[in-house]
Structures are given as structure tokens and as C-alpha cells.
Design an enzyme around this catalytic site. Structure first.
Site, mmCIF file in Angstrom:
data_model
loop_
_atom_site.group_PDB
_atom_site.id
_atom_site.type_symbol
_atom_site.label_atom_id
_atom_site.label_comp_id
_atom_site.label_asym_id
_atom_site.label_seq_id
_atom_site.Cartn_x
_atom_site.Cartn_y
_atom_site.Cartn_z
ATOM 1 N N ARG A 21 5.607 -6.777 0.283
ATOM 2 C CA ARG A 21 6.292 -7.012 2.197
ATOM 3 C C ARG A 21 5.183 -7.999 2.156
ATOM 4 N NH1 ARG A 21 5.655 -2.578 6.445
ATOM 5 N NH2 ARG A 21 6.940 -2.461 5.604
ATOM 6 N N ARG A 58 13.149 7.058 3.324
ATOM 7 C CA ARG A 58 12.684 6.266 2.966
ATOM 8 C C ARG A 58 12.394 6.211 1.544
ATOM 9 N NH1 ARG A 58 10.298 2.156 5.021
ATOM 10 N NH2 ARG A 58 10.628 0.888 3.383
ATOM 11 N N CYS A 87 13.680 2.821 12.901
ATOM 12 C CA CYS A 87 12.545 2.281 11.656
ATOM 13 C C CYS A 87 11.184 3.380 11.630
ATOM 14 C CB CYS A 87 12.147 1.224 11.186
ATOM 15 S SG CYS A 87 11.557 -0.469 12.547
HETATM 16 N N1 CP Z 1 9.673 1.274 8.678
HETATM 17 C C1 CP Z 1 8.608 0.934 7.557
HETATM 18 O O1 CP Z 1 8.343 0.105 7.009
HETATM 19 O O2 CP Z 1 7.663 1.509 8.063
HETATM 20 P P1 CP Z 1 5.588 1.284 7.723
HETATM 21 O O3 CP Z 1 5.340 -0.228 8.464
HETATM 22 O O4 CP Z 1 4.358 1.838 8.282
HETATM 23 O O5 CP Z 1 5.898 1.008 5.531
HETATM 24 N N1 NVA Z 2 10.597 -5.127 12.773
HETATM 25 C C1 NVA Z 2 8.958 -4.123 12.475
HETATM 26 C C2 NVA Z 2 9.705 -3.144 11.829
HETATM 27 C C3 NVA Z 2 8.534 -2.944 10.709
HETATM 28 C C4 NVA Z 2 8.631 -1.935 9.949
HETATM 29 C C5 NVA Z 2 8.333 -5.433 11.325
HETATM 30 O O1 NVA Z 2 8.539 -6.515 11.608
HETATM 31 O O2 NVA Z 2 7.038 -5.391 12.220
#
Ligand code: CP
Ligand code: NVA
Length: 304
Positions: free
Chosen positions: A101, A288, A260
Site C-alpha cells: 500500500r 476483501r 469501500c
Molecule cells: N477499503 C480499504 O481498503 O480499507 P482499509 O483502508 O481499511 O484497508
Molecule cells: N479513496 C480512499 C480509499 C480508502 C480505502 C483513499 O485512497 O484514501
């Protein structure tokens, strides 16, 4: 080496494979079966941003298949403490796959170029493929066949929206998004959406009612994504007319509400909608786990 960096890199058949593996593993789990398909297999998980769902689902999923996941956050200082090419090559010596991430999608692409193990994008500023896989799995559980159905997005043209546009295009769904002019996808991104699925029915409007009419799913996400905190005041003003509320949902009584998560109740969605009878957010979050197990096994199968 196959990776899962963006869904535009997968064919329709490959996306269906990932979803089918995930579905089968979900059914096994419901029957109490947690087959150790990849004993002692290790995933390294690099987090440059916060997470609940992504971390817990990957870690749980790896445990279910007999493996293990390592959580790497602030102390590894991804992209700063050492060059990404060194990071990728060192991790490839030790783990079987990597999830990242990251703030910048290019960093994940660079990591994958140097990695000799599969790399999964667990969200970047550009896209969020694991989320979209779980979303389609959820929608199919709720309505069955999704082919030809209209999927609506109301809000920012962000990372989640792009992955949904890619997957809907690949799976023959119509994708309709309502976004304020200033926040719509750039021409370059629109071209990528077209190239991903040239026959796809994709439309952009500034009118949420037009986007949600005749839809099977109304999806929104935060107006201020991680990394955009400096724009908070302006965004909250600019997106005020794009709230998913009961009035908007009246135009699509048959549609499910999706998000999400995490959500900001009272901003992009009202409490009565997100906690109401049309909301699919909890099974969506739960999927997920299952969709990502599909992705992990799909990637590992190609190695062995
Ligand atoms: N939707 C999602 O990716 O959640 P997190 O940011 O909690 O991982
Ligand atoms: N669009 C949001 C999604 C989080 C899961 C972000 O990037 O913060």
C-alpha cells in the site's frame, strides 16, 4: 512474473479465474475447511498508509492457506530508507510474495520491476484493484449475473473509482459516474479506461440522478482520500451536491449501496443510507478476505 498492480493488466478470463478461486475458497471456509494450500508461504506487507480491511484480510487469508504475513509499516520507511530496487530485491530473497500500500503508484511499479516474487497492489493513489474484485464478488452474490447491468459511481474520480471502471469494463457492465467537472478523470485516464475495454459502456456526468437511474449498485467513497488532507475544506464544499442520501436513492430503489470504507457519515453518505436496507457495506468488506485469497492463490499457482 505475474503481478496484480492494476486490473487493466488482467484479461476478462483472468479476472473470472481470480473470482472463481475466491468463491470456491469462501465456500470451503463456510464448511469449516481451511486447506493449507501453501504451507509456510510468507507474504511481506508494506504499508505506507493506514489500513484496517486490507491488512486484516491479507493477514487472515495467508493464515487460512497455511502461510504467514509480515506487517511492515513506518520503520521500514518504504521509498526513503533505501532505494526501491534494493528493497524489492532483498524482500524477494526472503518472502514468497509482497503486498504494497503506497503513496505513489510508480513506486509499486518500480518495486515489481525489480522483484522476483509476485507483487500485489493494496492501494495506491492510482487504483485499488483488490477492492474492486471484492466489490464485484459481493454484487454477484446479491444480484447474480452482472453482465449488462449498470454500475454507478457518485463522487470523486479516485483510485477506487478507477479500479471499478476497469473491472466493470472487463466484465461487460455499464459504468456511469457522476463527478464535479473539476474532479473528473483526466483525458489520459479516460483513454486508459477505453483501452482497457474498448467496447465498454462508460459515461461521465455531473448529475448524480442521471448516474444512479436504472442502476444495480450505487457506490461512493470519501471526498478526501489519504494524502489529500490539505484539500479537505475545498473538497467538502465542492462535493456537497454529490452526497448519497435517501433522496438520491429514491431514483434507484432496486440498487444496493456500496462503499469501500472507511466512510464519513454525513459527508459522502448519510447514516440512513449506509446503515439502511439497501446497504451492502459489511458483506462487501468481508469479501476483501475471499477475493484476495483468490488473487493470492491465482498468483501462486502460476509459479508452481
Ligand atoms: N477499503 C480499504 O481498503 O480499507 P482499509 O483502508 O481499511 O484497508
Ligand atoms: N479513496 C480512499 C480509499 C480508502 C480505502 C483513499 O485512497 O484514501
Amino acid at each position: 512474473m505475474r503481478h496484480l498492480l492494476t486490473l487493466k493488466d488482467l484479461t476478462t478470463a483472468e479476472i473470472e479465474d481470480v473470482l472463481a478461486i475466491g468463491k470456491a475458497l469462501k465456500e470451503d471456509l463456510k464448511r469449516g475447511i481451511r486447506a493449507p494450500l501453501y504451507p509456510n508461504c510468507v507474504m511481506g506487507m508494506i504499508f505506507q498508509k493506514q489500513s484496517l480491511r486490507t491488512r486484516v484480510s491479507f493477514e487472515t487469508g495467508m493464515t487460512h492457506i497455511g502461510g504467514h504475513a509480515i506487517y511492515l509499516a513506518g520503520d521500514v520507511d518504504f521509498g526513503k530508507r533505501e532505494p526501491i530496487r534494493d528493497f524489492a530485491r532483498v524482500m524477494s530473497e526472503m518472502v514468497d510474495l509482497v503486498m504494497i500500500r503506497a503513496k505513489h503508484h510508480e513506486d509499486v511499479v518500480e518495486f515489481a520491476e525489480y522483484a522476483s516474487v509476485p507483487v500485489i497492489n493494496g492501494l495506491t493513489d492510482y487504483c485499488h484493484p483488490c477492492q474492486a474484485l471484492a466489490d464485484i464478488m459481493t454484487l454477484r452474490e446479491l444480484i447474480g449475473d452482472t453482465t449488462g447491468k449498470k454500475f454507478s459511481w457518485v463522487g470523486d474520480a479516485n483510485n477506487v473509482a478507477l479500479s471499478l471502471a476497469f473491472i466493470c469494463g472487463k466484465l461487460g457492465m455499464k459504468f456511469s459516474m457522476a463527478t464535479p467537472k473539476e474532479y473528473q478523470f483526466s483525458d489520459d485516464i479516460l483513454q486508459q479506461i477505453h483501452d482497457n475495454a474498448p467496447e465498454a459502456d462508460f459515461e461521465v456526468t455531473e448529475d448524480p440522478v442521471e448516474a444512479v437511474t436504472d442502476s444495480v449498485a450505487v457506490y461512493t467513497d470519501v471526498w478526501v482520500s489519504m494524502g489529500q488532507e490539505d484539500e479537505k475544506a475545498k473538497r467538502e464544499k465542492d462535493f456537497a451536491a454529490y452526497q448519497v442520501n435517501a433522496e438520491l436513492m429514491k431514483h434507484c430503489p432496486q440498487a444496493y449501496f456500496m462503499h469501500c470504507l472507511p466512510a464519513r457519515r454525513g459527508f459522502e453518505v448519510t447514516e440512513d443510507v449506509i446503515d439502511g436496507p439497501q446497504s451492502a457495506i459489511i458483506p462487501e468488506a468481508g469479501n476483501r478476505l475471499h477475493a484476495q485469497k483468490g488473487a493470492v492463490v491465482w498468483l501462486l499457482r502460476q509459479l508452481h
